[in-house]
Enzyme design. Structure first.
Site, PDB file in Angstrom:
ATOM      1  N   HIS A 213       0.820  -1.224   0.000  1.00 42.06           N
ATOM      2  CA  HIS A 213       0.000   0.000   0.000  1.00 42.06           C
ATOM      3  C   HIS A 213       0.854   1.276   0.000  1.00 42.06           C
ATOM      4  O   HIS A 213       0.339   2.360  -0.247  1.00 42.06           O
ATOM      5  CB  HIS A 213      -1.030  -0.026   1.135  1.00 42.06           C
ATOM      6  CG  HIS A 213      -0.520   0.339   2.476  1.00 42.06           C
ATOM      7  ND1 HIS A 213      -0.255  -0.582   3.469  1.00 42.06           N
ATOM      8  CD2 HIS A 213      -0.228   1.546   3.012  1.00 42.06           C
ATOM      9  CE1 HIS A 213       0.171   0.050   4.541  1.00 42.06           C
ATOM     10  NE2 HIS A 213       0.204   1.345   4.300  1.00 42.06           N
ATOM     11  N   ASP A 258      -0.659  -7.385   1.183  1.00 42.76           N
ATOM     12  CA  ASP A 258      -0.025  -6.079   1.410  1.00 42.76           C
ATOM     13  C   ASP A 258       1.488  -6.261   1.590  1.00 42.76           C
ATOM     14  O   ASP A 258       2.035  -6.105   2.683  1.00 42.76           O
ATOM     15  CB  ASP A 258      -0.652  -5.394   2.636  1.00 42.76           C
ATOM     16  CG  ASP A 258      -0.298  -3.922   2.688  1.00 42.76           C
ATOM     17  OD1 ASP A 258       0.299  -3.418   1.712  1.00 42.76           O
ATOM     18  OD2 ASP A 258      -0.622  -3.278   3.704  1.00 42.76           O
ATOM     19  N   SER A 354       4.090   2.214   8.451  1.00 38.96           N
ATOM     20  CA  SER A 354       3.693   1.221   7.451  1.00 38.96           C
ATOM     21  C   SER A 354       4.871   0.708   6.650  1.00 38.96           C
ATOM     22  O   SER A 354       5.760   1.488   6.295  1.00 38.96           O
ATOM     23  CB  SER A 354       2.729   1.863   6.459  1.00 38.96           C
ATOM     24  OG  SER A 354       1.443   1.774   6.947  1.00 38.96           O
ATOM     25  N   GLY A 355       4.840  -0.582   6.350  1.00 38.48           N
ATOM     26  CA  GLY A 355       5.911  -1.174   5.550  1.00 38.48           C
ATOM     27  C   GLY A 355       7.105  -1.567   6.381  1.00 38.48           C
ATOM     28  O   GLY A 355       7.974  -2.312   5.937  1.00 38.48           O
TER      29      GLY A 355
HETATM   30  C1  4AZ Z   1      -1.012   3.980   8.497  1.00 33.59           C
HETATM   31  O1  4AZ Z   1      -1.842   4.819   8.209  1.00 33.59           O
HETATM   32  C2  4AZ Z   1      -1.254   3.107   9.687  1.00 33.59           C
HETATM   33  N1  4AZ Z   1      -2.267   1.301  14.179  1.00 33.59           N
HETATM   34  C3  4AZ Z   1      -0.321   2.139  10.006  1.00 33.59           C
HETATM   35  C4  4AZ Z   1      -0.535   1.342  11.113  1.00 33.59           C
HETATM   36  C5  4AZ Z   1      -1.654   1.489  11.859  1.00 33.59           C
HETATM   37  C6  4AZ Z   1      -2.576   2.446  11.555  1.00 33.59           C
HETATM   38  C7  4AZ Z   1      -2.380   3.269  10.454  1.00 33.59           C
HETATM   39  C8  4AZ Z   1      -1.855   0.610  13.051  1.00 33.59           C
HETATM   40  O2  4AZ Z   1       0.016   3.840   7.839  1.00 33.59           O
END
Ligand code: 4AZ
Length: 404
Positions: A213, A258, A354-355
């Protein structure tokens, strides 16, 4: 309409001997291909990577700017690579030696230091013990004797995944603690047009694993760079992204698949601060409630901004039974996902993480990548733990794309 009449083109039928010759030729190609495949795939050999550090004295390479020019870099790189090739091709390890690559050149007071990755292939049955010393001693003897340029071999180390040089200091953390230098050397920051977007994890000298993503807005490698070190600014190292391979079955806004792998160049050297993590076997499963760690440059609260300093948080694996309860995530937890954190909240990944990696160590203090920060409702909310891509589930996919 006028049509030019050219010389008469004569059709020549294939003579029987030509057919036989062609058949023989095809047969040879087939036999050679099979032989090649058996040799490289069938035999039980394992590639081994060693990291050597060389020092070339009495060498002035600095320009006015204090930087090594691209021209000098190329020249020195070639000279160093040829030297190592010559040494091993003419040594007792010639049958095992594959190649070498100079990954960094550092200009020093009165010389140049280089980091070289050397690749060997040994039967998997061979004992590994002593090999490092043998490689070191061959290099040491030859570099002393043969070159006009004074050269030293400073060190030879096997390239090993998942080892870090600082001990794990366990402290309970709220929204994460700032990570110690060298504590999570596999952490990378993926940046689009120079701005941090996502975390990523180093799994070799040129491959990263991250979330699919992260590339929703752009999967054009030219827009992306990757940086290493515990700070985004200044980074310890920076690389250009060469290839982005998003899982072919990832379809936003669905959250399955993902996962993505990213290739960058040039390779990074294996140092205390930058080194790769081990990938788990497909079959590994972790016990619910076991301790894992997440790291990232993400926001400290929902809606917050990414951070310049890397942070770490200690989490617990939450079983699928618990996470699939209706008041948690119910049927949103699909195959290839798992939850980690605390149902009471607080400790969690957030936007910008993320990632990035979710990791755990084994009894020998070797670290493995088990999860990729994927999604979650908000950050640190009660009954809404973080959801992670299960790396063991996608282990074969990673191998199919990277060869690792
Ligand atoms: C994000 O938006 C995101 N709490 C990543 C992890 C989590 C929430 C949002 C987990 O990249």
């Amino acid at each position: 309409m006028h049509r030019a009449v050219g010389p008469d083109i004569q059709r020549r039928d294939l003579k029987p001997w030509t057919v036989v010759l062609l058949l023989l030729l095809s047969l040879t190609v087939v036999v050679m291909t099979i032989g090649f495949l058996v040799h490289f795939l069938g035999s039980d050999h394992k590639m081994e990577y060693y990291h050597g550090t060389f020092r070339f004295s009495d060498l002035q390479v600095k320009s006015n700017s204090g930087q090594i020019s691209t021209y000098q870099f190329k020249e020195l790189q070639e000279m160093n690579e040829n030297l190592v090739d010559e040494i091993f091709i003419d040594s007792a390890l010639r049958k095992h030696y594959i190649k070498n690559t100079v990954v960094t050149l550092t200009s020093e007071e009165d010389g140049v230091k280089t980091d070289v990755i050397m690749v060997f292939k040994f039967p998997s049955t061979d004992q590994r013990a002593g090999r490092e010393k043998r490689i070191h001693s061959i290099l040491h003897q030859r570099v002393r004797n043969t070159r006009a340029l004074p050269t030293n071999i400073l060190s030879v180390q096997p390239e090993g995944c998942g080892k870090r040089v600082v001990p794990l200091i366990v402290n309970r953390i709220m929204s994460g603690d700032i990570a110690a230098k060298s504590a999570w050397p596999w952490q990378a920051s993926l940046q689009r047009d120079g701005i941090h977007q996502c975390g990523a994890t180093l799994i070799s000298s040129m491959w990263l694993v991250t979330a699919a993503h992260c590339f929703k807005s752009s999967a054009n490698p030219q827009q992306w760079t990757v940086s290493f070190g515990t700070k985004i600014n200044p980074p310890l190292m920076k690389r250009n992204v060469r290839r982005i391979i998003v899982h072919e079955r990832y379809r936003s806004p669905a959250r399955e698949y993902d996962i993505a792998v990213v290739q960058f160049s040039p390779r990074v050297p294996f140092t205390d601060d930058v080194r790769w993590i081990c990938l788990p076997k497909t079959s590994t499963s972790f016990r619910p409630n076991s301790t894992v760690y997440i790291t990232g440059f993400g926001a400290l609260f929902y809606g917050g901004e990414s951070q310049n300093d890397l942070r770490e948080a200690r989490l617990k694996i939450i079983s699928n039974d618990v996470c699939k309860q209706p008041h948690v995530y119910g049927s949103d937890i699909k195959f290839g996902m798992f939850c980690a954190g605390y149902l009471e909240g607080i400790y969690d990944a957030c936007r910008g993480d993320s990632g990035g990696p979710l990791v755990a160590k084994d009894l020998k203090d070797t670290w493995y990548l088990y999860g990729i920060v994927s999604w979650g409702d908000n950050c640190g909310q009660k009954n809404k733990p973080g959801v992670y891509t299960d790396v063991t589930y996608y282990r074969n996919w990673i191998a199919s794309k990277t060869g690792l």
